[in-house]
Design an enzyme around this catalytic site. Structure first.
Site, short mmCIF file in Angstrom:
data_model
loop_
_atom_site.label_atom_id
_atom_site.label_comp_id
_atom_site.label_asym_id
_atom_site.label_seq_id
_atom_site.Cartn_x
_atom_site.Cartn_y
_atom_site.Cartn_z
N TRP A 89 0.89 -1.27 -0.11
CA TRP A 89 0.08 -0.07 0.04
C TRP A 89 0.78 1.41 0.02
CZ3 TRP A 89 -4.68 -0.02 -1.57
CH2 TRP A 89 -5.40 -1.37 -1.47
N GLU A 90 1.76 1.06 0.50
CA GLU A 90 3.03 2.26 0.70
C GLU A 90 3.60 2.66 -0.50
OE1 GLU A 90 2.78 4.50 3.20
OE2 GLU A 90 1.27 3.11 4.04
N GLY A 91 4.04 1.64 -1.30
CA GLY A 91 4.78 1.70 -2.68
C GLY A 91 6.15 2.02 -2.44
N ARG A 133 -7.73 0.36 0.27
CA ARG A 133 -6.91 -0.14 1.38
C ARG A 133 -7.81 -0.41 2.67
NH1 ARG A 133 -1.52 2.77 3.75
NH2 ARG A 133 -1.03 1.07 5.38
#
Length: 153
Positions: free
Chosen positions: A17-19, A140
């Site tokens: 999710w953060e990349g 998310r």
């Protein structure tokens, strides 16, 4: 009562999710950042960053930074939750807390619902935290709900 730590699968979940960015960059708030959202310092990147970051980092180094950064959320979940949790429930709450911040988690109805053992109500509580329906946050929260309820990483 929770006394856990983020699992490797949980850390990978958050990372997804953060990349990942291997090179220094200025985040949305203009702060110098690298990896999976690791804050190098407040203010924009200036060329005065630590030598270990100037040439970029590997994904493995980014995961190590994320593991360290996630400990703030881990401590908040451990401190706030007073009922037993499976690993996937713990990981879902750490992901949520990592994203919204420890203060928001500690004062949330979500935490009260978890501590009351109302696990079926957790997805509805998670879905309230989407910043008025931002698609990325909707997705998310849906994934965190699936992780919490079904253990789907």
């Amino acid at each position: 009562m929770a006394n856990g730590n983020i699992s490797s699968k949980g850390l990978d979940f958050i990372a997804g999710w953060e990349g990942f960015r291997a090179r220094l960059y200025n985040d949305a708030l203009g702060h110098c950042t690298i990896g999976f959202g690791h804050l190098v310092h407040r203010g924009g990147c200036s060329g005065a960053e630590p030598p270990g970051f100037k040439d970029g980092i590997t994904r493995a180094e980014g995961i190590a930074l994320l593991r360290a950064d996630s400990q703030i959320a881990v401590r908040a979940v451990n401190a706030g939750v007073h009922v037993p949790l499976t690993q996937h429930k713990f990981d879902a709450l750490v992901s949520f807390t990592f994203n919204v911040g420890t203060g928001a988690f500690q004062g949330s109805t979500l935490l009260r619902v978890v501590n009351e053992g109302r696990h079926a109500d957790v997805p509805a509580q998670l879905s309230r935290w989407t910043n008025k329906g931002l698609p990325g946050l909707v997705n998310r929260r849906r994934a965190e709900s699936n992780l919490y309820v079904h253990g789907t990483y």
